[in-house]
Write a protein that holds these residues in place. Structure first.
Motif, mmCIF file in Angstrom:
data_model
loop_
_atom_site.group_PDB
_atom_site.id
_atom_site.type_symbol
_atom_site.label_atom_id
_atom_site.label_comp_id
_atom_site.label_asym_id
_atom_site.label_seq_id
_atom_site.Cartn_x
_atom_site.Cartn_y
_atom_site.Cartn_z
ATOM 1 N N GLU A 88 1.968 -13.220 21.967
ATOM 2 C CA GLU A 88 2.318 -12.117 22.853
ATOM 3 C C GLU A 88 2.943 -10.962 22.074
ATOM 4 O O GLU A 88 2.607 -9.797 22.271
ATOM 5 C CB GLU A 88 3.271 -12.614 23.945
ATOM 6 C CG GLU A 88 3.757 -11.499 24.845
ATOM 7 C CD GLU A 88 4.373 -11.980 26.147
ATOM 8 O OE1 GLU A 88 4.071 -13.119 26.572
ATOM 9 O OE2 GLU A 88 5.147 -11.216 26.734
ATOM 10 N N LYS A 92 1.419 -7.117 21.715
ATOM 11 C CA LYS A 92 2.226 -5.939 22.038
ATOM 12 C C LYS A 92 2.370 -5.016 20.831
ATOM 13 O O LYS A 92 2.323 -3.788 20.949
ATOM 14 C CB LYS A 92 3.617 -6.366 22.511
ATOM 15 C CG LYS A 92 3.608 -6.924 23.911
ATOM 16 C CD LYS A 92 5.035 -7.216 24.327
ATOM 17 C CE LYS A 92 5.089 -7.858 25.680
ATOM 18 N NZ LYS A 92 6.374 -8.528 25.910
ATOM 19 N N SER A 96 1.118 -1.163 20.790
ATOM 20 C CA SER A 96 2.013 -0.019 20.607
ATOM 21 C C SER A 96 1.691 0.731 19.314
ATOM 22 O O SER A 96 1.899 1.927 19.221
ATOM 23 C CB SER A 96 3.486 -0.425 20.691
ATOM 24 O OG SER A 96 3.779 -1.284 19.623
ATOM 25 N N ASN A 132 2.451 -6.863 30.278
ATOM 26 C CA ASN A 132 3.817 -6.536 29.861
ATOM 27 C C ASN A 132 3.837 -5.375 28.881
ATOM 28 O O ASN A 132 4.827 -4.664 28.775
ATOM 29 C CB ASN A 132 4.491 -7.742 29.221
ATOM 30 C CG ASN A 132 4.732 -8.855 30.221
ATOM 31 O OD1 ASN A 132 4.684 -8.618 31.430
ATOM 32 N ND2 ASN A 132 4.948 -10.060 29.731
ATOM 33 N N ALA A 133 2.739 -5.211 28.140
ATOM 34 C CA ALA A 133 2.680 -4.113 27.178
ATOM 35 C C ALA A 133 2.292 -2.800 27.866
ATOM 36 O O ALA A 133 2.176 -1.770 27.216
ATOM 37 C CB ALA A 133 1.694 -4.445 26.068
#
Ligand SMILES: Nc1ncnc2c1ncn2[C@@H]1O[C@H](COP(=O)(O)OP(=O)(O)O)[C@@H](O)[C@H]1O
Ligand SMILES: [Mg+2]
Length: 347
Positions: A88, A92, A96, A132-133
């Motif tokens: 995870e 992410k 990003s 979540n990202a």
């Protein structure tokens, strides 16, 4: 196109991600491939607390050379997600890195390619990581389907075709027709097992201990699936640690010996292809005789592997144009072209 629509298009950061066991490749809508880095995370443990130190290229450079407090982890190593938290964090990190600190008019849509052997728990975890990202919508696509689209195979037509994707941890063999996987099998043998085979050959025959990174370099440069015509081929000098007296030393081996070392993992891949062919419906099998087999994934670059599969199956075998990015390109196309919408999965 209205001003707003064009602004929306301009700021679209929809992404397609090939989450490979060895490499992660990111494709951005309208821009193509923007990131291609090893699926490696360097984690530091200080006073019992784990912290991500580096991801991708920087982390791979540390593999085999880390001090005790740092560990270089490949969270997807064998095609299953060994460490979901690390996976995870890696997803992410890459997202990003691609986005930087830009702000969006809308959050992006993300299509992630998953190994076809991954369980529903793993798929959910990958989906959650992308959400979540910041992804507004997450779709998944099966790796062989993405590979076939990326290799320009006729997946939307009623024509059977076979793709063999040889990655780091797994080899996926699939028969496709009409946007679906008619048959699929996954063997836990790929580039990593080839590297390990070289490590153990050198240890057994020369009492020399070498690292996996060295073995991978030898494989890429001199690796060969069939013995060279003269049985020997080029000579390779390898440095490592002598197992008997513990000091660094150099030995010489030849390409014929590398072919011997690789025989077992390659045999397993050939076996996987044979099983898939045996399980293919006759009408589709007939198409494969004409269409042949297409190889994708980094392992497809091993010299002579196409030849070996041709000899073993009697079928035409071709290597996709850019095997290492084929899956990411196919995932990107599946996101961009409405023709492929049907192959995207929401659950
Ligand atoms: N020229 C080459 N010859 C043989 N193997 C190669 C070559 N280039 C890359 N590879 C191997 O391909 C594998 C990575 O392929 P990739 O398709 O990126 O895997 P994954 O999809 O599992 O991340 C690695 O094991 C790598 O060593
Ligand atoms: Mg792959």
């Amino acid at each position: 196109m209205s001003f707003l629509t064009s602004l929306f298009k301009f700021t679209s950061h929809d992404m397609a991600i090939d989450l490979g066991t060895a490499n992660t490749v990111v494709y951005v809508r309208g821009r193509g491939i923007v990131l291609n880095e090893p699926s490696v995370v360097a984690v530091e443990t200080l006073n019992g607390v784990k912290r991500v130190k580096a991801v991708g290229d920087d982390a791979k450079l540390m593999m085999g050379k880390t001090p005790d407090s740092i560990e270089a982890i490949r969270p997807l190593r064998d095609g299953v997600i060994a460490d979901i938290d690390i996976a995870e964090q890696m997803i992410k990190w890459f997202i990003s890195k691609v986005h930087g600190h830009r702000r969006f008019l809308r959050f992006p849509e993300i299509v992630i390619c998953v190994p076809s052997g991954s369980t529903s728990v793993e798929r959910r975890a990958i989906r959650d990581a992308a959400s979540n990202a910041g992804a507004s919508q997450v779709f998944l696509i099966e790796e062989p389907m993405a590979a076939a689209i990326g290799a320009d195979m006729p997946v939307t037509e009623p024509i059977g075709s076979m793709v063999v994707d040889i990655g780091g941890g797994t080899t996926e063999v699939a028969v496709l027709s009409l946007r679906g996987l008619a048959y699929t099998t996954s063997v836990r043998v790929g580039g990593d097992k080839m590297d390990e085979a070289i490590v153990s050959y050198v240890r057994r025959h020369h009492n020399l201990l070498i690292g996996e990174a060295t073995a991978e370099r030898i494989k890429k440069e001199y690796g060969i699936a069939q013995k060279p015509a003269d049985g020997v081929g080029a000579t390779i000098h390898i440095k490592g640690r002598d197992l008997v007296n513990g000091v660094p030393k150099e030995i010489a081996i030849n390409q014929g010996q590398i072919a011997d070392a690789l025989a077992e993992p390659i045999g397993t891949i050939v076996e996987g292809v044979r099983i898939a062919l045996e399980n293919t419906a006759p009408e589709l099998a007939a198409d494969i005789v004409d269409q042949g087999i297409v190889l994708t994934g980094g392992g497809a670059l091993l010299k002579g592997l196409d030849e070996e599969l041709r000899d073993e199956t009697g079928l035409p075998v071709t290597v996709a144009e850019d095997p290492l990015t084929c899956v990411a390109i196919g995932t990107g196309r599946a996101m961009e072209d409405p023709v492929f919408r049907g192959v995207l999965q929401t659950a």
